[in-house]
Design an enzyme around this catalytic site. Structure first.
Site, PDB file in Angstrom:
ATOM      1  N   TYR A   1     -36.944 -16.709  -2.682  1.00 53.95           N
ATOM      2  CA  TYR A   1     -35.648 -17.152  -2.153  1.00 53.95           C
ATOM      3  C   TYR A   1     -35.285 -18.517  -2.724  1.00 53.95           C
ATOM      4  CZ  TYR A   1     -35.658 -13.486   1.465  1.00 53.95           C
ATOM      5  OH  TYR A   1     -35.643 -12.296   2.145  1.00 53.95           O
TER       6      TYR A   1
ATOM      7  N   PRO B   1     -28.911  -7.944  10.737  1.00 53.79           N
ATOM      8  CA  PRO B   1     -28.530  -7.373  12.032  1.00 53.79           C
ATOM      9  C   PRO B   1     -27.022  -7.308  12.229  1.00 53.79           C
ATOM     10  CG  PRO B   1     -29.296  -9.611  12.311  1.00 53.79           C
ATOM     11  CD  PRO B   1     -29.599  -9.244  10.897  1.00 53.79           C
TER      12      PRO B   1
END
Length: 314
Positions: free
Chosen positions: A101, A277
């Protein structure tokens, strides 16, 4: 799966976080009030009491995913620092990252070529987000990170070495949760019928990290029910518990095999962590087709397909 009240949903949408725990969630607790001097009352964040366990970690049900935490300039750096600080103040002190990342995709090509014996500079291996979390953003937080399976990582020792490097960047003695980012699916010669799948070697690497005390807990990511069961059995034979499996899970994708994976994990005692989500922002109601028209990157095409319908994307 617990009770999800309107107030809890509002809090989730307000936070717009990128990682939640979706398995065996407890009922939501209202915001408690702590009496202060005089008539003042200060609300306590629900995250402080609304916690769960991943292995031996106690964490809030809501966490922060850092896949988009790439500081391109001073302004974006300050924005990320502000988000991280505010989250920690509210008790949202569980961050999820990975060794890759923060690294521009093209920057990783030289390292890949060097592992195939080509004479190129391989000094940069990513880890920018881990370094920033260790030095600034994640101070005092619990941090999960990930190992990336690649064709040139061919032994359990590669997992151990990567865990040590992640711990150094995060400035910790022990990683809270160390995960395999995906199954060993990067098989560049598979179209020619040549595959070298190393999942078992990587599971051995996780076990070695656990036995050496380099990590407190081990997990996997993007595993379906069958591979999850194999991984748990493999680790269990070495006395190593599998703490978690991280998958994409939201109101748009829960029927695409995700619910079966959550159920299988619950039966094995493996916690499920859900990434995306809010479906990359689609469920916030803030994204419109106009924002993505004319863009050709994969994410924009995916989001536009969901907003307008049609085919293509992933």
């Amino acid at each position: 799966r617990g009770v999800c009240t309107k107030e809890m949903l509002r809090n989730i949408l307000r936070c717009q976080l990128a990682l939640v725990l979706c398995a065996t969630a407890s009922s939501y607790n209202p915001v408690p009030i702590v009496p202060q001097r005089g008539n003042l009352r200060t609300p306590i964040s629900p995250a402080i009491k609304d916690t769960t366990n991943i292995g031996n970690l106690v964490v809030p049900h809501l966490g922060l995913g850092t896949i988009a935490w790439t500081a391109k300039d001073d302004e974006s750096l300050l924005a990320i620092e502000s988000i991280a600080q505010r989250a920690r103040e509210q008790g949202l002190d569980f961050f999820d990252t990975a060794e890759r990342y923060g690294a521009p995709p093209l920057a990783m090509i030289p390292a890949a070529l060097a592992n195939f014996g080509l004479p190129v500079d391989s000094s940069y291996l990513g880890g920018d987000c881990e370094s920033n979390l260790g030095a600034h953003w994640g101070s005092g937080a619990k941090i999960a990170t990930k190992f990336t399976p690649t064709p040139w990582r061919r032994s359990a020792q590669d997992v151990v070495d990567a865990a040590k490097a992640s711990a150094e960047r995060l400035q910790v003695q022990q990683l809270d949760l160390y995960q395999l980012h995906m199954p060993d699916i990067i098989q560049p010669f598979s179209r020619f019928g040549i595959e070298d799948i190393k999942n078992e070697l990587y599971w051995d690497g996780l076990a070695e990290c656990y036995k050496r005390g380099l990590v407190k807990n081990v997990g996997v990511s993007n595993y379906g029910p069958t591979l999850l069961a194999r991984a748990q059995e493999h680790l269990a034979k070495q006395g190593v518990p599998l703490a978690s499996n991280q998958i994409a899970f939201n109101l748009l994708t829960r029927r695409q095999g995700s619910e079966a994976t959550v159920k299988a994990g619950a039966e094995m005692g493996v916690r499920t962590l859900a990434y995306y989500p809010l479906a990359m922002g689609l469920l916030t109601g803030k994204l419109t087709p106009e924002r993505f028209k004319g863009k050709n990157d994969l994410r924009s095409r995916d989001l536009l397909r969901y907003l307008e319908g049609g085919s293509g994307g992933t």
